[in-house]
Scaffold this motif. Structure first.
Motif, PDB file in Angstrom:
ATOM      1  N   ASP A 296       0.854  -1.173   0.000  1.00  0.00           N
ATOM      2  CA  ASP A 296       0.000   0.000   0.000  1.00  0.00           C
ATOM      3  C   ASP A 296       0.900   1.236   0.000  1.00  0.00           C
ATOM      4  OD1 ASP A 296      -1.551   2.226   0.735  1.00  0.00           O
ATOM      5  OD2 ASP A 296      -2.994   0.970   1.797  1.00  0.00           O
ATOM      6  N   SER A 298       0.531   4.408   0.488  1.00  0.00           N
ATOM      7  CA  SER A 298       0.378   5.344   1.604  1.00  0.00           C
ATOM      8  C   SER A 298       1.003   4.787   2.875  1.00  0.00           C
ATOM      9  CB  SER A 298      -1.098   5.670   1.837  1.00  0.00           C
ATOM     10  OG  SER A 298      -1.825   4.497   2.157  1.00  0.00           O
ATOM     11  N   VAL A 299       0.834   3.481   3.108  1.00  0.00           N
ATOM     12  CA  VAL A 299       1.425   2.839   4.289  1.00  0.00           C
ATOM     13  C   VAL A 299       2.943   2.850   4.200  1.00  0.00           C
ATOM     14  CG1 VAL A 299       1.658   0.650   5.542  1.00  0.00           C
ATOM     15  CG2 VAL A 299      -0.593   1.385   4.720  1.00  0.00           C
ATOM     16  N   LYS A 301       4.940   4.832   2.385  1.00  0.00           N
ATOM     17  CA  LYS A 301       5.488   6.191   2.494  1.00  0.00           C
ATOM     18  C   LYS A 301       5.460   6.687   3.930  1.00  0.00           C
ATOM     19  CE  LYS A 301       3.102   8.277  -0.795  1.00  0.00           C
ATOM     20  NZ  LYS A 301       2.646   9.374  -1.686  1.00  0.00           N
ATOM     21  N   LYS A 302       4.359   6.447   4.625  1.00  0.00           N
ATOM     22  CA  LYS A 302       4.244   6.889   6.018  1.00  0.00           C
ATOM     23  C   LYS A 302       5.310   6.240   6.893  1.00  0.00           C
ATOM     24  CE  LYS A 302       1.049   7.077   9.922  1.00  0.00           C
ATOM     25  NZ  LYS A 302      -0.303   6.709  10.429  1.00  0.00           N
ATOM     26  N   GLU A 303       5.481   4.918   6.729  1.00  0.00           N
ATOM     27  CA  GLU A 303       6.483   4.190   7.521  1.00  0.00           C
ATOM     28  C   GLU A 303       7.888   4.693   7.211  1.00  0.00           C
ATOM     29  OE1 GLU A 303       7.427   0.978  10.274  1.00  0.00           O
ATOM     30  OE2 GLU A 303       5.516   1.882   9.675  1.00  0.00           O
ATOM     31  N   TYR A 304       8.176   4.865   5.913  1.00  0.00           N
ATOM     32  CA  TYR A 304       9.519   5.277   5.504  1.00  0.00           C
ATOM     33  C   TYR A 304       9.863   6.672   6.038  1.00  0.00           C
ATOM     34  CZ  TYR A 304      13.419   6.837   2.681  1.00  0.00           C
ATOM     35  OH  TYR A 304      14.637   7.347   2.291  1.00  0.00           O
ATOM     36  N   PHE A 305       8.981   7.635   5.841  1.00  0.00           N
ATOM     37  CA  PHE A 305       9.305   9.007   6.239  1.00  0.00           C
ATOM     38  C   PHE A 305       9.246   9.207   7.753  1.00  0.00           C
ATOM     39  CE2 PHE A 305       8.342   9.847   1.727  1.00  0.00           C
ATOM     40  CZ  PHE A 305       9.537  10.507   1.406  1.00  0.00           C
ATOM     41  N   THR A 306       8.516   8.363   8.456  1.00  0.00           N
ATOM     42  CA  THR A 306       8.569   8.379   9.921  1.00  0.00           C
ATOM     43  C   THR A 306       9.971   7.996  10.386  1.00  0.00           C
ATOM     44  OG1 THR A 306       6.228   7.802  10.119  1.00  0.00           O
ATOM     45  CG2 THR A 306       7.611   7.407  12.045  1.00  0.00           C
TER      46      THR A 306
END
Length: 424
Positions: A296, A298-299, A301-306
Motif C-alpha cells: 500500500d 500510503s502505508v 510512504k508513512k512508515e519510511y518518512f517516519t
C-alpha cells in the motif's frame, strides 16, 4: 462502527515493541561499548604503520563481504518475508541462500585478495606480513557472510534475545583475545584474527538459534534460487560499484597521502560507532517490519518518512555531541591524532548522511526495490568524476568532503527511486 483499535490489543502491541526495542538497545549498547573499547585499544597500542595496514585490510574485508553477499541476504529477506511463519518453507529459503553464498564467497576471495596484496605491498608491508594479513581475514569473512543470512530467521520472527546474547558473547570474546595478544604481538594480522576467531564461535551458535524457526534439512529450491538471483542480478552491479566506490577514499589517501593519513582516517572513523548502533537497531527492528508491510503506497510512504524523521533527530544529537566534545574525543584517540578537530566533525557529518543512505538501502532492498544498476552506476561515476575536480583531494579534509558529497547524491537517488516505484 468502531474506528479505534481494541485497547487490549493496542496494549499488547506496545508491550511487545517496548520489550523488543529495550532488549535490542541494551544488548547493542554493550556490543558497541565493547567494540569502541577494542577500537581504542587497537588505535593506541598498534604502531601507526601496523594500524594503517589494519585499516587497509578491514576496508578490503568490507568489500569482500559485499561481493560475497552480492544481494543474496536481501533476496533471502524478501523471500523469507513471504513464508516466515512456515518453518519448512523458511528453511528452504535459507538453505537455498546458503548454497548460493558458498559460490559467491569463493569468487569474492579470488577477486579481492590480489588487490589487497597489492595495497599492502604498496604501503611498505613485507610479502610475509601481506600474506599473513590476507589469510587472517578469512575467518571473519566466512563468519560475516553466514551471519548475514542466519540472522534473517530470528529477525523475521522477532526472536532477538538469543541473537543479542550471541553478539555480546562474541564481543566479549574479541576483547579478551585482543587484550591477551596486542601487548605481546602488536601486529595487524594477529589483531584481525582476534576479531575473526570469536565470530566463528558466534556463527556456530547463530546456526542453532536459526534452527528453532527454520528446517535446515530442506534442499535448495530452484524457484527460490531464481527469485533470489533476480534480486542479485539487480544488486550485483551496484555491489561491484559499491566495492570500488567504498575503496575509493582509502585509495585516494594511499595515492595522495601516506600511511599516517590512512591511520588518521581510520582513527576518525571510530566516530561511526554511534552510527553503526543506529543502523543495527533499524536492521533488527524496522527492516523486518518494513519487509512484511502490505503493498500500500500510503502505508509504505508513512512508515519510511517516519523513520527518516527519527534519523534526523538522532543525527542532530550526534553532531551536537561531537561538536561539543571534539577535544575529548581526540584525547581518547591519542596524541597521534591531536589537531584533527575539523576533520573529526566532517567525519561525523559523513557518518550521519551514511546513516540515512544505508538505512534507506536496507529498507528498500528488503522489499526487492533496487535502483536500476545501469542508470545508478553510470550516474554515480559521472558525479564522482565531476566532484574530483571540485574538491582538493590532496588533504584528508578534502577527501572527507568528497565522501560527504557523493553520499548525499546516493541517498537522494535512492529516495527518488523509492517514491517512483511505490507510485506504480
Amino acid at each position: 462502527m468502531n474506528f479505534f483499535p481494541d485497547k487490549k490489543l493496542l496494549n499488547n502491541s506496545i508491550k511487545h515493541w517496548a520489550k523488543l526495542i529495550s532488549i535490542t538497545a541494551s544488548a547493542q549498547i554493550i556490543v558497541q561499548v565493547l567494540g569502541f573499547v577494542c577500537g581504542i585499544v587497537i588505535i593506541r597500542f598498534l604502531p601507526v604503520k601496523e594500524y594503517a595496514l589494519y585499516i587497509l585490510a578491514n576496508t578490503m574485508l568490507g568489500a569482500m563481504t559485499v561481493l560475497g553477499n552480492a544481494g543474496i541476504a536481501q533476496g533471502v529477506m524478501a523471500e523469507g518475508g513471504k513464508v516466515w511463519q512456515d518453518k519448512d518453507k523458511l528453511g528452504e529459503v535459507l538453505v537455498t541462500g546458503l548454497d548460493l553464498r558458498k559460490k559467491f564467497a569463493i569468487a569474492s576471495l579470488v577477486l579481492t585478495i590480489p588487490i589487497l596484496l597489492y595495497l599492502l605491498l604498496d604501503n611498505d608491508a613485507s610479502w610475509m606480513a601481506s600474506i599473513l594479513i590476507s589469510v587472517s581475514l578469512i575467518p571473519a569473512f566466512y563468519a560475516g557472510l553466514s551471519d548475514s543470512l542466519l540472522q534473517i530467521v530470528p529477525k523475521l520472527n522477532h526472536n532477538v534475545k538469543p541473537l543479542q546474547k550471541n553478539q555480546v558473547a562474541v564481543s566479549v570474546g574479541r576483547l579478551v583475545i585482543l587484550l591477551s595478544t596486542i601487548f605481546i604481538f602488536p601486529f595487524a594480522a594477529i589483531t584481525i584474527l582476534a576479531n575473526g576467531v570469536p565470530r566463528i564461535y558466534g556463527n556456530i551458535k547463530l546456526r542453532a538459534i536459526a534452527q528453532e524457526h527454520a528446517n535446515f534439512k530442506q534442499q535448495p529450491n530452484a524457484e527460490i534460487r531464481k527469485n533470489i538471483l533476480r534480486v542479485v542480478k539487480r544488486i550485483l552491479p551496484e555491489s561491484i560499484y559499491y566495492t570500488i566506490s567504498g575503496q575509493l577514499v582509502i585509495w585516494l589517501v594511499s595515492i595522495f597521502g601516506d600511511t599516517a593519513s590512512i591511520a588518521e582516517l581510520g582513527a576518525l572513523s571510530r566516530i561511526t560507532m554511534l552510527i553503526t548502533f543506529v543502523i543495527i537497531m533499524i536492521d533488527y527492528i524496522l527492516v523486518p517490519r518494513f519487509s512484511k508491510l502490505k503493498n500500500d503506497p500510503s502505508v509504505l510512504k508513512k512508515e519510511y518518512f517516519t523513520i527518516q524523521i527519527i534519523l534526523l533527530f538522532i543525527s542532530f544529537f550526534i553532531l551536537l555531541g561531537v561538536y561539543v566534545f571534539t577535544d575529548y574525543i581526540l584525547l581518547i584517540l591519542g596524541e597521534n591524532y591531536f589537531g584533527l578537530n575539523t576533520e573529526l566533525f566532517l567525519m561525523a557529518i559523513n557518518g550521519c548522511i551514511l546513516l540515512f543512505s544505508t538505512s534507506t538501502n536496507k529498507l528498500l532492498t528488503s522489499r526487492g526495490i533496487v535502483v536500476s544498476p545501469v542508470f545508478y552506476i553510470s550516474f554515480m561515476i559521472a558525479i564522482q568524476f565531476s566532484f574530483a575536480f571540485l574538491v582538493d583531494l590532496t588533504t584528508l579534509k578534502g577527501i572527507i568532503i568528497y565522501s560527504i558529497l557523493t553520499t548525499i547524491i546516493i541517498y537522494l537517488v535512492r529516495v527518488l527511486y523509492f517514491l517512483i516505484q511505490i507510485r506504480k
